[in-house]
Write a protein that holds these residues in place. Structure first.
Motif, PDB file in Angstrom:
ATOM      1  N   ILE A   1     -15.591  12.469 -30.810  1.00  0.00           N
ATOM      2  CA  ILE A   1     -14.299  12.734 -30.771  1.00  0.00           C
ATOM      3  C   ILE A   1     -13.549  11.820 -31.480  1.00  0.00           C
ATOM      4  N   GLY A   2     -13.765  10.455 -31.350  1.00  0.00           N
ATOM      5  CA  GLY A   2     -13.065   9.643 -32.171  1.00  0.00           C
ATOM      6  C   GLY A   2     -13.180   9.681 -33.834  1.00  0.00           C
ATOM      7  N   SER A   3     -14.617  10.300 -34.161  1.00  0.00           N
ATOM      8  CA  SER A   3     -14.634  10.377 -35.788  1.00  0.00           C
ATOM      9  C   SER A   3     -13.927  11.724 -36.116  1.00  0.00           C
ATOM     10  N   LEU A   4     -13.928  12.761 -35.198  1.00  0.00           N
ATOM     11  CA  LEU A   4     -13.044  13.962 -35.873  1.00  0.00           C
ATOM     12  C   LEU A   4     -11.870  13.585 -35.780  1.00  0.00           C
ATOM     13  N   VAL A   5     -11.124  12.876 -34.692  1.00  0.00           N
ATOM     14  CA  VAL A   5      -9.744  12.381 -35.023  1.00  0.00           C
ATOM     15  C   VAL A   5      -9.550  11.502 -36.355  1.00  0.00           C
ATOM     16  N   GLN A   6     -10.433  10.676 -36.435  1.00  0.00           N
ATOM     17  CA  GLN A   6     -10.241   9.740 -37.864  1.00  0.00           C
ATOM     18  C   GLN A   6     -10.125  10.853 -39.076  1.00  0.00           C
ATOM     19  N   ILE A   7     -11.265  11.668 -39.043  1.00  0.00           N
ATOM     20  CA  ILE A   7     -11.457  12.645 -40.197  1.00  0.00           C
ATOM     21  C   ILE A   7     -10.001  13.555 -40.268  1.00  0.00           C
ATOM     22  N   ALA A   8      -9.323  13.700 -39.135  1.00  0.00           N
ATOM     23  CA  ALA A   8      -8.261  14.538 -39.348  1.00  0.00           C
ATOM     24  C   ALA A   8      -7.159  13.684 -39.918  1.00  0.00           C
ATOM     25  N   GLY A   9      -7.267  12.613 -39.864  1.00  0.00           N
ATOM     26  CA  GLY A   9      -5.983  11.680 -40.163  1.00  0.00           C
ATOM     27  C   GLY A   9      -6.031  11.188 -41.720  1.00  0.00           C
ATOM     28  N   LEU A  10      -7.498  11.066 -42.072  1.00  0.00           N
ATOM     29  CA  LEU A  10      -7.552  10.307 -43.393  1.00  0.00           C
ATOM     30  C   LEU A  10      -6.826  11.052 -44.651  1.00  0.00           C
ATOM     31  N   PRO A  11      -6.764  12.110 -44.630  1.00  0.00           N
ATOM     32  CA  PRO A  11      -6.036  12.671 -45.737  1.00  0.00           C
ATOM     33  C   PRO A  11      -4.594  12.189 -45.967  1.00  0.00           C
ATOM     34  N   LEU A  12      -3.990  11.631 -45.013  1.00  0.00           N
ATOM     35  CA  LEU A  12      -2.662  11.279 -45.083  1.00  0.00           C
ATOM     36  C   LEU A  12      -2.497   9.995 -46.227  1.00  0.00           C
ATOM     37  N   MET A  13      -3.712   9.299 -46.322  1.00  0.00           N
ATOM     38  CA  MET A  13      -3.878   8.287 -47.283  1.00  0.00           C
ATOM     39  C   MET A  13      -3.338   9.044 -48.839  1.00  0.00           C
TER      40      MET A  13
ATOM     41  N   TRP B   1      -1.554   5.589 -39.180  1.00  0.00           N
ATOM     42  CA  TRP B   1      -2.008   4.483 -37.995  1.00  0.00           C
ATOM     43  C   TRP B   1      -1.956   4.867 -36.659  1.00  0.00           C
ATOM     44  N   PHE B   2      -1.250   5.729 -36.064  1.00  0.00           N
ATOM     45  CA  PHE B   2      -1.133   6.252 -34.768  1.00  0.00           C
ATOM     46  C   PHE B   2      -2.367   7.113 -34.706  1.00  0.00           C
ATOM     47  N   ILE B   3      -2.852   7.899 -35.457  1.00  0.00           N
ATOM     48  CA  ILE B   3      -3.789   9.018 -35.496  1.00  0.00           C
ATOM     49  C   ILE B   3      -5.033   8.116 -35.481  1.00  0.00           C
ATOM     50  N   THR B   4      -5.319   6.947 -36.421  1.00  0.00           N
ATOM     51  CA  THR B   4      -6.314   6.261 -36.474  1.00  0.00           C
ATOM     52  C   THR B   4      -6.427   5.428 -35.244  1.00  0.00           C
ATOM     53  N   GLY B   5      -5.414   4.927 -34.660  1.00  0.00           N
ATOM     54  CA  GLY B   5      -5.541   4.176 -33.424  1.00  0.00           C
ATOM     55  C   GLY B   5      -6.066   5.094 -32.239  1.00  0.00           C
ATOM     56  N   ILE B   6      -5.798   6.419 -32.278  1.00  0.00           N
ATOM     57  CA  ILE B   6      -6.126   7.318 -31.230  1.00  0.00           C
ATOM     58  C   ILE B   6      -7.874   7.583 -31.497  1.00  0.00           C
ATOM     59  N   GLY B   7      -8.186   7.735 -32.565  1.00  0.00           N
ATOM     60  CA  GLY B   7      -9.679   7.604 -32.809  1.00  0.00           C
ATOM     61  C   GLY B   7     -10.476   6.351 -32.565  1.00  0.00           C
ATOM     62  N   PHE B   8      -9.939   5.269 -32.923  1.00  0.00           N
ATOM     63  CA  PHE B   8     -10.375   3.794 -32.300  1.00  0.00           C
ATOM     64  C   PHE B   8     -10.363   3.673 -30.959  1.00  0.00           C
ATOM     65  N   TYR B   9      -9.471   4.310 -30.084  1.00  0.00           N
ATOM     66  CA  TYR B   9      -9.540   4.068 -28.659  1.00  0.00           C
ATOM     67  C   TYR B   9     -10.461   4.992 -28.207  1.00  0.00           C
TER      68      TYR B   9
ATOM     69  N   LEU C   1     -19.094   1.311 -38.918  1.00  0.00           N
ATOM     70  CA  LEU C   1     -19.836   2.540 -39.142  1.00  0.00           C
ATOM     71  C   LEU C   1     -18.845   3.523 -39.417  1.00  0.00           C
ATOM     72  N   TRP C   2     -18.022   3.711 -38.129  1.00  0.00           N
ATOM     73  CA  TRP C   2     -17.215   4.814 -38.071  1.00  0.00           C
ATOM     74  C   TRP C   2     -16.205   5.047 -39.276  1.00  0.00           C
ATOM     75  N   TRP C   3     -15.677   3.792 -39.759  1.00  0.00           N
ATOM     76  CA  TRP C   3     -14.656   3.829 -40.797  1.00  0.00           C
ATOM     77  C   TRP C   3     -15.421   4.471 -42.079  1.00  0.00           C
ATOM     78  N   THR C   4     -16.557   3.631 -42.438  1.00  0.00           N
ATOM     79  CA  THR C   4     -17.212   4.093 -43.696  1.00  0.00           C
ATOM     80  C   THR C   4     -17.841   5.289 -43.677  1.00  0.00           C
ATOM     81  N   ILE C   5     -18.391   5.856 -42.685  1.00  0.00           N
ATOM     82  CA  ILE C   5     -18.961   7.269 -42.562  1.00  0.00           C
ATOM     83  C   ILE C   5     -17.866   8.258 -42.853  1.00  0.00           C
ATOM     84  N   THR C   6     -16.722   8.000 -42.070  1.00  0.00           N
ATOM     85  CA  THR C   6     -15.670   9.226 -42.100  1.00  0.00           C
ATOM     86  C   THR C   6     -15.058   9.015 -43.494  1.00  0.00           C
ATOM     87  N   GLU C   7     -14.834   7.977 -44.155  1.00  0.00           N
ATOM     88  CA  GLU C   7     -14.549   7.767 -45.346  1.00  0.00           C
ATOM     89  C   GLU C   7     -15.163   8.316 -46.453  1.00  0.00           C
ATOM     90  N   ALA C   8     -16.498   8.457 -46.195  1.00  0.00           N
ATOM     91  CA  ALA C   8     -17.692   8.860 -47.164  1.00  0.00           C
ATOM     92  C   ALA C   8     -17.508  10.439 -47.222  1.00  0.00           C
TER      93      ALA C   8
END
Length: 363
Positions: free
Chosen positions: A74-86, A240-248, A316-323
């Motif tokens: 779940i945390g990884s999917l949330v991060q994947i959803a937010g990354l395009p905002l960069m 960062w709100f979305i990333t925070g949810i993923g990290f939580y 690992l979570w950050w690197t993999i989702t960015e990859a």
């Protein structure tokens, strides 16, 4: 070799060749010294984390053995959803510099350039992205200013997220709280200072900086339309709100103790750790530094072994989702609909010289 592999390799080699050309004037001796020096710095930066892992290894193993994989997904999917905002931040910045480019193209270039931040030195993604922008028609001034403003927008969002957690009351000792608060405020002020007219003119008057060509940054200050900052900051804060949810979700999946923290507190801790890893530019992708900061902050409300476990998995979570987006961007850039872009990337001569590339890297 498949088309997407050759095209991506051409883009990568093209950008890195331009980066390499900026160091040719160093001579063989400085180059030979630079490699072991960077390795030494990297060892020094990661030594505290490695030592802590050695001391807490039994506890870390016990914590990682009980991971909730559903929460991790779940945390990884949330991060994947937010990354395009960069990429959206980059697009907004270029839009207000009158460098109109499709959002998909800017996002693709953003993520491909992120590969370079994993090189020793940690800052190569910035000049690499500026060079990539120039290959698609963005002029030199706009490309340099664009990268600088992207960084400002992303950093301000993270810093404000950190401040929100500090205001709410993070469970930290007083000295850590005060130090973190002061450091964050100073960083925000420094970032804003770079946008004040005349700041670069003042720097040019300092004797120890007169050998550095700051004229490109001085010329950037003529573009004082600050509407970009408001839009970029809003998107950054949403990111960062979305990333925070993923990290939580990641933190709770690793240890139930993390549930004692609110979502905002957990998000704030990760944002602050990211800021620390970001400002230590000599660390590739902030490795070691970010994990140490994250462990220190989390250890105020959980055991050190649990905090270390969260920090390791978070990397690992950050690197993999960015990859995921790096791979998607490589395939997209290399697609048949973008062959014209690849021809331009390969055949064009970006408006950049060694001196300005060095300035971009040092910024």
């Amino acid at each position: 070799m498949p088309q997407f592999s050759t095209s991506a390799m051409n883009l990568w080699l093209f950008t890195m060749s331009k980066l390499s050309s900026s160091t040719r004037n160093l001579g063989p001796a400085p180059k030979l010294l630079a490699i072991p020096l960077r390795l030494l710095i990297l060892i020094i930066l990661t030594a505290p984390l490695v030592f802590a892992l050695y001391k807490q290894w039994v506890g870390v193993q016990a914590t990682l053995a009980l991971i909730d994989w559903n929460g991790l997904v779940i945390g990884s999917l949330v991060q994947i959803a937010g990354l395009p905002l960069m990429g959206v931040i980059s697009w907004i910045v270029l839009h207000y510099l009158n460098a109109q480019q499709p959002l998909s193209r800017v996002t693709g270039i953003y993520f491909i350039s992120q590969l370079a931040k994993y090189l020793p030195g940690g800052i190569w993604a910035f000049p690499g992205r500026a060079i990539a922008y120039q290959t698609i028609g963005v002029d030199k001034v706009a490309s340099v200013l664009g990268v600088m403003r992207e960084v400002i927008g992303l950093f301000l969002g993270a810093a404000v997220m950190g401040l929100l957690g500090l205001i709410q009351g993070l469970p930290m000792s007083r000295w850590i709280n005060v130090t973190t608060l002061l450091g964050t405020i100073i960083c925000i002020l420094m970032v804003i200072l770079t946008q004040i007219p005349g700041f670069w003119k003042f720097l040019k008057q300092l004797k120890f900086l007169q050998k550095i060509n700051l004229s490109v940054f001085e010329s950037l200050q003529s573009q004082l339309d600050l509407r970009w900052l408001g839009f970029a900051f809003i998107v950054s804060l949403i990111y960062w709100f979305i990333t925070g949810i993923g990290f939580y979700y990641i933190a709770i999946a690793i240890t139930p103790t993390a549930a004692s923290l609110t979502w905002l507190q957990t998000s704030s801790i990760f944002a602050l750790a990211w800021c620390v890893g970001f400002v230590i530019v000599i660390a590739p992708a902030g490795i070691g530094v970010r994990e140490s900061a994250l462990t220190l902050l989390l250890a105020q409300s959980m055991s050190v072994s649990e905090a270390l476990s969260v920090a390791i998995i978070a990397r690992l979570w950050w690197t993999i989702t960015e990859a995921v987006y790096i791979v998607i961007s490589v395939v997209w850039i290399s697609g048949s609909a973008n062959r014209f872009l690849m021809r331009k990337l390969i055949s064009s001569k970006p408006e950049v010289d060694d001196r300005n590339t060095n300035n971009t890297a040092s910024s």
